[in-house]
Design an enzyme around this catalytic site. Structure first.
Site, PDB file in Angstrom:
ATOM      1  N   TYR A  55       0.931  -1.097  -0.117  1.00  0.00           N
ATOM      2  CA  TYR A  55       0.032  -0.069  -0.056  1.00  0.00           C
ATOM      3  C   TYR A  55       0.692   1.352  -0.020  1.00  0.00           C
ATOM      4  O   TYR A  55       1.866   1.362  -0.586  1.00  0.00           O
ATOM      5  CB  TYR A  55      -1.107  -0.046   1.129  1.00  0.00           C
ATOM      6  CG  TYR A  55      -2.228   0.758   1.010  1.00  0.00           C
ATOM      7  CD1 TYR A  55      -2.944   0.484  -0.059  1.00  0.00           C
ATOM      8  CD2 TYR A  55      -2.550   1.875   1.921  1.00  0.00           C
ATOM      9  CE1 TYR A  55      -3.973   1.328  -0.416  1.00  0.00           C
ATOM     10  CE2 TYR A  55      -3.500   2.512   1.590  1.00  0.00           C
ATOM     11  CZ  TYR A  55      -4.356   2.298   0.516  1.00  0.00           C
ATOM     12  OH  TYR A  55      -5.541   3.112   0.270  1.00  0.00           O
ATOM     13  N   LYS A  62     -19.640 -21.179  -9.686  1.00  0.00           N
ATOM     14  CA  LYS A  62     -19.139 -21.066 -11.077  1.00  0.00           C
ATOM     15  C   LYS A  62     -17.583 -20.606 -10.859  1.00  0.00           C
ATOM     16  O   LYS A  62     -16.710 -20.912 -11.417  1.00  0.00           O
ATOM     17  CB  LYS A  62     -19.747 -19.924 -11.611  1.00  0.00           C
ATOM     18  CG  LYS A  62     -19.744 -19.967 -13.274  1.00  0.00           C
ATOM     19  CD  LYS A  62     -20.638 -21.166 -14.023  1.00  0.00           C
ATOM     20  CE  LYS A  62     -20.293 -20.918 -15.363  1.00  0.00           C
ATOM     21  NZ  LYS A  62     -21.416 -21.721 -15.978  1.00  0.00           N
TER      22      LYS A  62
END
Length: 420
Positions: free
Chosen positions: A39, A94
């Site tokens: 970050y 999925k």
């Protein structure tokens, strides 16, 4: 579904943590130095690089291996319009299949949209995040307009699995089934029961392989689609012939091929007996097919058959297609999944079924022997060779048709020859 199975399915999904997917970091985050790179301030460097060269997003972020599985919940499995929230277990499932079979990461996105236009706008706005879009469980005919609009607007591949995924597997299986029966796709008389996404797209892809539209009879919930009907949408109209046929039973008389993508128990033994010699029957409704294999085989000893179920031979299972089609598309950064890429997958699946079966595949299914024939003309989902054969064919077709933005991958097997 039995009460025991129902309870097991609910317990499977409810066990902590709830659901079937999670997100994990791919880089170390154990020290102050790690955090400074992950970050601020370190993250500013890839931000600057991508702002200067957008293609660097594929180098510095997960975009290139990230697919959105998107639904509005209007056509979920055989349950119908249950809404976007209720579609979430399917979309998570999925995601599991994408990861298990092709190591592709997925965000599932269930979209509450008041219209197809709003759905299109929401998905289009997400393009910067993803390397591809897999549309799922969207009712026809809206699914056709949604897929077309997004494919034209976005520079990443858009694929409606209920349309194109099903069509790829149907076509691969049908090529092999007709070969076993000594018949030609060009002359076969085909009856398709079901005029939704799967049925219409399968017929169009079969036409691209040489099937003749004049040999196709489409049957919807109101009977045969014919030229005198005034209730047909523009997607059904290409199959509206001048014909005296009105019912499914009449259409089945003398047919070489039956493709069912409709609902349970709509075909009886008499319809099967009325088909041409050596027929092909694809009864794909789930969980109960249009006709059970034991009923069909009792009616005709000369047929070959496929269903959508794993407990019968020759399962038409979309997991044979979508993970590997996206793998090939992502690995060459294809702008779309075009028909040539779909046909590459068709031919790869058709050819793979004719290869000797590795021992590990036999072990996975508890079998001693399996070879190309009436009980095996579609590859098994747990065949590890799918990960090489199908992406290679898809990637090669993307390169050959100019939609790839990266070369054929060096770590892939040698490039397959172009399909005839």
């Amino acid at each position: 579904m039995t009460e025991k199975t129902r309870e097991a399915a609910l317990a499977y999904h409810a066990t902590s943590p709830a659901g079937k997917i999670a997100i994990q970091p791919t880089k170390p985050c154990n020290t102050q130095g790690d955090l400074a790179l992950a970050y601020t301030p370190g993250v500013a460097e890839p931000v600057r690089a991508i702002a200067a060269s957008p293609e660097d997003a594929y180098r510095y972020t997960a975009k290139g291996n990230l697919v959105a599985v998107v639904s509005d919940g209007t056509a979920v499995l055989g349950l119908g319009n249950v809404g976007p929230l209720a579609s979430k277990p399917v979309l998570e499932g999925k995601a599991v299949l994408f990861k298990r079979f092709a190591d592709i990461d997925v965000f599932d996105l269930e979209i509450k949209a008041s219209s197809a236009e709003q759905f299109i706008e929401v998905v289009a706005a997400l393009e910067p995040t993803f390397g591809g879009i897999n549309l799922e469980d969207i009712a026809a005919p809206a699914c056709f307009a949604i897929e077309k609009a997004l494919s034209e607007r976005l520079s990443i591949p858009v694929f409606h699995d209920d349309q194109h995924g099903t069509a790829v597997i149907v076509c691969a299986g049908l090529l092999n089934a007709l070969e076993l029966q000594g018949k030609s796709l060009k002359t076969a008389r085909i009856v398709c029961l079901g005029a939704g996404a799967a049925g219409l797209t399968s017929l169009h892809l079969l036409m691209s392989l040489g099937a003749a539209v004049e040999n196709m009879i489409l049957v919807d919930s109101r009977g045969v689609v014919h030229s005198e009907r005034t209730d047909l949408n523009r997607y059904k109209q290409p199959f509206a012939h001048t014909t005296p046929l009105r019912t499914l039973a009449e259409a089945m008389n003398g047919a070489d091929v039956f493709i069912g993508v409709a609902a349970a128990d709509l075909v009886d033994a008499q319809m099967i007996r009325a088909m041409a010699p050596r027929p092909v029957v694809f009864a794909l409704a789930n969980p109960v097919p249009e006709i059970l294999p034991e009923v069909a085989h009792a009616a005709r000893g000369d047929l070959v058959m496929a269903t959508g179920r794993s407990d019968y031979p020759n399962q038409v299972n979309n997991v044979l297609g979508f993970p590997f089609i996206f793998r090939g598309a992502l690995d060459v950064r294809a702008r779309q999944i075009n028909q040539a890429m779909q046909l590459g997958a068709v031919h790869a699946l058709s050819a793979l079924a004719k290869q000797p079966i590795p021992r590990e595949v036999l072990r996975a299914y508890g079998l001693d022997h399996l070879e190309f024939g009436p009980d095996y003309f579609i590859p098994k989902p747990l065949d590890g060779r799918l990960r090489e054969w199908v992406p290679a064919a898809v990637a090669a077709a993307a390169v050959d048709t100019g939609v790839a933005q990266a070369p054929y991958p060096a770590h892939y097997p040698p490039r397959p020859a172009p399909s005839a």
